[in-house]
Scaffold this motif. Structure first.
Motif, mmCIF file in Angstrom:
data_model
loop_
_atom_site.group_PDB
_atom_site.id
_atom_site.type_symbol
_atom_site.label_atom_id
_atom_site.label_comp_id
_atom_site.label_asym_id
_atom_site.label_seq_id
_atom_site.Cartn_x
_atom_site.Cartn_y
_atom_site.Cartn_z
ATOM 1 N N MET A 1 33.122 -3.227 65.782
ATOM 2 C CA MET A 1 33.457 -3.104 67.182
ATOM 3 C C MET A 1 34.937 -3.465 67.356
ATOM 4 O O MET A 1 35.431 -4.387 66.758
ATOM 5 C CB MET A 1 32.574 -4.036 68.008
ATOM 6 C CG MET A 1 32.998 -4.094 69.448
ATOM 7 S SD MET A 1 31.972 -5.200 70.429
ATOM 8 C CE MET A 1 30.647 -4.094 70.783
ATOM 9 N N HIS A 2 35.616 -2.738 68.218
ATOM 10 C CA HIS A 2 37.027 -3.005 68.484
ATOM 11 C C HIS A 2 37.172 -4.124 69.496
ATOM 12 O O HIS A 2 36.364 -4.290 70.388
ATOM 13 C CB HIS A 2 37.711 -1.756 69.041
ATOM 14 C CG HIS A 2 37.796 -0.650 68.043
ATOM 15 N ND1 HIS A 2 38.317 -0.820 66.798
ATOM 16 C CD2 HIS A 2 37.409 0.640 68.102
ATOM 17 C CE1 HIS A 2 38.268 0.324 66.138
ATOM 18 N NE2 HIS A 2 37.711 1.216 66.911
ATOM 19 N N ARG A 3 38.244 -4.873 69.329
ATOM 20 C CA ARG A 3 38.577 -5.901 70.300
ATOM 21 C C ARG A 3 39.979 -5.620 70.815
ATOM 22 O O ARG A 3 40.812 -5.086 70.098
ATOM 23 C CB ARG A 3 38.547 -7.289 69.651
ATOM 24 C CG ARG A 3 37.132 -7.725 69.347
ATOM 25 C CD ARG A 3 37.138 -9.078 68.714
ATOM 26 N NE ARG A 3 37.363 -8.836 67.292
ATOM 27 C CZ ARG A 3 37.963 -9.674 66.476
ATOM 28 N NH1 ARG A 3 38.381 -10.820 66.897
ATOM 29 N NH2 ARG A 3 38.129 -9.384 65.218
ATOM 30 N N ASP B 1 37.239 5.310 65.796
ATOM 31 C CA ASP B 1 36.066 5.289 64.929
ATOM 32 C C ASP B 1 35.601 3.859 64.691
ATOM 33 O O ASP B 1 36.423 2.951 64.514
ATOM 34 C CB ASP B 1 36.382 5.935 63.575
ATOM 35 C CG ASP B 1 36.699 7.413 63.690
ATOM 36 O OD1 ASP B 1 36.206 8.042 64.646
ATOM 37 O OD2 ASP B 1 37.436 7.921 62.825
ATOM 38 N N PRO B 2 34.288 3.639 64.667
ATOM 39 C CA PRO B 2 33.785 2.290 64.373
ATOM 40 C C PRO B 2 34.226 1.850 62.975
ATOM 41 O O PRO B 2 34.253 2.641 62.046
ATOM 42 C CB PRO B 2 32.266 2.454 64.420
ATOM 43 C CG PRO B 2 32.019 3.730 65.125
ATOM 44 C CD PRO B 2 33.221 4.596 64.913
ATOM 45 N N GLY B 3 34.617 0.610 62.867
ATOM 46 C CA GLY B 3 34.989 0.065 61.565
ATOM 47 C C GLY B 3 36.459 0.177 61.211
ATOM 48 O O GLY B 3 36.908 -0.453 60.259
ATOM 49 N N CYS B 4 37.209 0.966 61.933
ATOM 50 C CA CYS B 4 38.641 1.036 61.632
ATOM 51 C C CYS B 4 39.391 0.192 62.666
ATOM 52 O O CYS B 4 38.885 -0.063 63.752
ATOM 53 C CB CYS B 4 39.141 2.472 61.598
ATOM 54 S SG CYS B 4 39.273 3.300 63.166
#
Length: 96
Positions: A1-3, A49-52
């Protein structure tokens, strides 16, 4: 998840500061002892994208007779310091 990555100084133009861009290029040239003819690019990209990482800064070096070399930082350009550049450039680059 991005923060959310907050800006370091609260200045809305901090992410576009041309002096930071020139400093990163200068630190790269000094650390790698590059010729004046070598071209250095500093790019900031976003990813959804999730994870990047949410924001990534990439330093690429183009020098005649050598493969293109690149290093990645998982932070915005405004947050890249001289110590980070020196430490990261000491690691093997991505080559093409």
């Amino acid at each position: 998840m991005h923060r959310f990555i907050p800006k370091t100084d609260g200045d809305a133009d901090a992410l576009l500061d041309p002096t930071q861009l020139e400093a990163i290029k200068r630190w790269t040239r000094e650390t790698l002892r590059l010729r004046d003819e070598a071209v250095i690019t500093v790019t900031e990209t976003a990813c959804v994208d999730p994870g990047c990482p949410l924001v990534e800064t990439i330093i690429a070096v183009f020098d005649e007779g050598m493969p293109t070399r690149a290093w990645r930082f998982t932070r915005p350009r405004a947050a890249v310091t001289k110590a980070m550049v020196m430490q990261t450039l000491a690691t093997p680059p991505e080559t093409r």
